[in-house]
Design a protein around this motif. Structure first.
Motif, short mmCIF file in Angstrom:
data_model
loop_
_atom_site.label_atom_id
_atom_site.label_comp_id
_atom_site.label_asym_id
_atom_site.label_seq_id
_atom_site.Cartn_x
_atom_site.Cartn_y
_atom_site.Cartn_z
N UNK A 289 20.71 -37.77 27.70
CA UNK A 289 19.26 -38.04 26.94
C UNK A 289 18.98 -39.69 26.76
N UNK A 290 17.77 -39.85 26.50
CA UNK A 290 17.52 -41.35 26.24
C UNK A 290 15.80 -41.11 25.87
N UNK A 291 15.41 -42.15 24.83
CA UNK A 291 14.00 -42.11 24.59
C UNK A 291 13.56 -40.84 23.87
N UNK A 292 14.32 -40.24 23.17
CA UNK A 292 13.76 -38.93 22.31
C UNK A 292 14.05 -37.51 22.60
N UNK B 193 16.31 -36.81 12.01
CA UNK B 193 15.16 -37.04 12.02
C UNK B 193 14.67 -35.95 11.05
N UNK B 194 13.29 -36.07 10.67
CA UNK B 194 12.79 -35.26 9.52
C UNK B 194 12.88 -33.75 10.22
N UNK C 240 19.21 -41.18 13.64
CA UNK C 240 17.95 -41.45 14.61
C UNK C 240 18.34 -42.13 15.73
N UNK C 241 19.26 -43.01 15.67
CA UNK C 241 19.37 -44.01 16.69
C UNK C 241 19.72 -43.14 18.17
N UNK C 242 20.83 -42.40 17.79
CA UNK C 242 21.22 -41.33 19.08
C UNK C 242 19.95 -40.45 19.47
#
Length: 400
Positions: free
Chosen positions: A230-233, A260-261, A337-339
């Motif tokens: 993964x990358x970018x969410x 995340x929320x 959240x960074x990961x």
């Protein structure tokens, strides 16, 4: 007037950073690669301490005949890293193709002399993800957090360990270091090599790599692993799918807990439907903000009956999730959240080998024995300095 001018300048600067970050995020989400490997046959061994891991890794390096491909987020300039350099240089001089990737920010301590020495011996070296324009601020925060080693296209390592003396448990500040790392053989190695080649090409700009990478060569029903790259969410939806499938138990181990929320709400929903939830985090902190940033989440989870644990026997750096005793995730992604939204990560999931999952689950509960239960009273008794840090961390939590 001077103070007003400075205040306006600061506000404008912050706004520009936020615009840079948002535009960069949107741009990278549009072109994020899709990795779809399916389940791959894999024999695997679990390492939970640095001595055993690096002993195995160095022995495999010394036995390499054709190639060594290695990538880490952090490579220090210390005794264990210099030992690694020595082995890589020797293999390169012996004619083995050796490639080494280090994240530009995470491995900033790798100075020019180290790089020149590696390259002089024949090691191909590159820093990944150098900050650049456009979207400089976004790209500065977007790091390659993967830790991958592939030897002779037959053996692969993936997990949480970086290269440094602290990961061997030799740092006085952290003491023992607890982490999870896998050594794998079998067809999964070929797909890990594809991920490495994608990152190598991205760092060297040697060629354009196919945006969609598919290789579904799954085999037997047991001893399989699925790679989650993964990358970018993309990781947010993946975490949600794992948590939402839980029926009776979720075990999470992470050094940083800043979900995340949506992911946090999924954990709360799991508790509301009766799922037992355990979260293991270190009592020590290796960053001034990440520990207090988690306090608001801890309070809410304690309110809904979650079991929170503070690891006390050194520093806990493992990244693991086990669900219903039948699903396990081990990899490089933290529960933050960074990961989830920024970093390049690689995780491995296992859902077809009850014995191996049981082995990992036992390791998790062994770590719980070296922890204290977290309580509201412990959070409330934190010093004022920590509470101020918690407020600051709340404001910048997407970058933590």
């Amino acid at each position: 007037m001077i103070l007003l001018g400075l205040l306006i300048a600061v506000i404008v600067f912050v706004v520009l950073l936020l615009i840079d970050y948002e535009l960069g995020k949107r741009a990278y989400q549009k072109k994020a690669p899709v990795f779809d490997f399916g389940k791959n046959q894999a024999d695997r061994d679990l390492f939970t301490n640095g001595d055993a891991l690096f002993s195995s890794l160095f022995e495999d390096i010394k036995q390499a005949k054709k190639s060594i491909d290695m990538m880490f987020f952090i490579i220090r300039d210390d005794s264990i890293s210099r030992e690694l350099y020595h082995y890589l240089e020797q293999k390169a001089l012996d004619g083995v193709k050796v490639r080494l990737v280090a994240d530009y920010v995470g491995s900033f301590s790798m100075n020019k002399d180290i790089v020149k020495e590696l390259e002089a011996s024949g090691v191909q070296f590159v820093f990944s993800d150098r900050p650049a324009v456009p979207y400089f601020f976004y790209r500065l925060n977007r790091r390659n957090h993967r830790k991958i080693t592939i030897i002779d296209d037959e053996i692969a390592y993936v997990g949480g360990f970086n290269v440094g003396t602290e990961y061997m448990g030799n740092d006085l500040r952290f003491g023992k270091w607890r982490d999870y790392h896998l050594r794998m053989t079998g067809e999964v190695v070929g797909n890990i090599a594809r991920v490495y080649q994608y990152d190598w090409n991205d760092a060297t700009k040697e060629e354009q790599f196919n945006k969609k990478i598919i290789s579904k060569s799954s085999s037997g029903k047991d001893k399989t692993i699925e790679l989650v790259v993964t990358e970018s969410g993309q990781l947010e939806e993946i975490f949600l799918s794992w948590i939402n499938q839980a029926t009776h138990e979720i075990l999470i181990g992470t050094p940083y807990f800043i979900p995340s929320k949506k992911v946090f709400q999924a954990l709360v929903n799991a508790r509301e439907r009766g799922v037992e939830l355990h979260i293991l985090v270190p009592i020590k902190a290796d960053h001034p903000l990440v520990k207090p940033a988690a306090f608001p989440y801890y309070k809410k989870l304690l309110d809904c009956g979650a079991n929170l644990h503070l690891y006390t026997d050194g520093f806990y750096h493992a990244k693991i999730m086990i669900i219903d005793e039948s699903f396990c995730d081990i990899g490089t992604a933290n529960f933050d959240m960074r990961s989830i939204f920024l970093n390049k990560e690689i995780n491995t999931t296992i859902d077809s080998d009850p014995d191996f999952i049981s082995h990992i689950r036992q390791a998790y509960f062994h770590d719980l024995k070296s922890s204290n239960s977290m309580t509201h009273d412990w959070i409330n008794k934190q010093p004022l300095k920590t509470k101020i840090s918690a407020w600051i961390a709340y404001c910048v939590r997407p970058l933590l």
